[in-house]
Design an enzyme around this catalytic site. Sequence first.
Site, short mmCIF file in Angstrom:
data_model
loop_
_atom_site.label_atom_id
_atom_site.label_comp_id
_atom_site.label_asym_id
_atom_site.label_seq_id
_atom_site.Cartn_x
_atom_site.Cartn_y
_atom_site.Cartn_z
N GLU A 40 84.45 86.20 -75.29
CA GLU A 40 85.08 87.48 -75.57
C GLU A 40 85.66 88.05 -74.27
O GLU A 40 85.12 87.81 -73.19
CB GLU A 40 84.01 88.43 -76.12
N LYS A 106 87.37 91.59 -84.25
CA LYS A 106 85.95 91.91 -84.31
C LYS A 106 85.67 93.01 -85.33
O LYS A 106 86.26 94.09 -85.28
CB LYS A 106 85.49 92.35 -82.92
N CYS A 142 80.39 88.73 -80.29
CA CYS A 142 79.36 89.51 -79.62
C CYS A 142 78.42 90.27 -80.59
O CYS A 142 77.54 89.67 -81.19
CB CYS A 142 80.00 90.46 -78.60
#
Length: 267
Positions: A40, A106, A142
């Site tokens: 990321e 995300k 994440c």
Amino acid sequence: MRIAIAQIISSADPAANLELIRDHTARAKEAGAELVVFPEATMRAFGNSLRGVAEPLDGPWATAVRDIAREHGLAVVAGMFTPGKDGRVRNTLLVTGPGVEASYDKVHLFDAFGFTESETVDAGETPVTFEYKGTVFGLATCYDVRFPGLFTANASAGAQVNILCASWGAGEGKADQWDLLVRARALDSTTFVIACGQADPASVGAGAAGTAGTAPTGIGHSAVITPLGVPLVTLGAEPELAVVDLDPEEAAQVRRKLPVLANARRF
């Protein structure tokens, strides 16, 4: 399939970070990899302005990544930032290479441990899978790792492998949480999990890694986990390129023994 994990430390400079991609992709190709995964925020490290570098998927930075993948004949997964709503950006994973083009925004934003990602980032809305050389991959970023439903949704859509790219913040117990979560998500979804995080800046003398209340940087500890939760590869804190061979058929074999996706009940 041979997969490479590029555990790097990205900086504020997108051009310098492109050179990291170029170097590690060349090294991955030399090692026989067919796909290389970067963390990321490869485009620009957190703690710097994101709006100033955000660009569309056909912009110059993504196009340069595309050219690198084409030059070396393998697929690249890397974290970047694309324009979002209301002046915010989207935290995007770009997938590009021979015969493949995909992106994932995300979904779960990191509003935790004193950091508020939603102030600058616009959340994605849907899971994304892609097929490459006969293998189906799911994508996650994440904080997504704390939400099993995304990983099982990807698996239900056919994913044999979940790719997780991260810039995991340091703090008390955070390394243990990372190790536990990536293994748990493999078991939940009976997929391989390729978990690639930013390396720890402190490991190269660049100062302490991010702590609670600051922008996350990285702690390293990238890993590749089998569908039964067994680590195949675990890295340390420092930058490193690792290569591992995966047999996607192993996911089907595990699901015949441990049919958690088939047995799951919805409440």
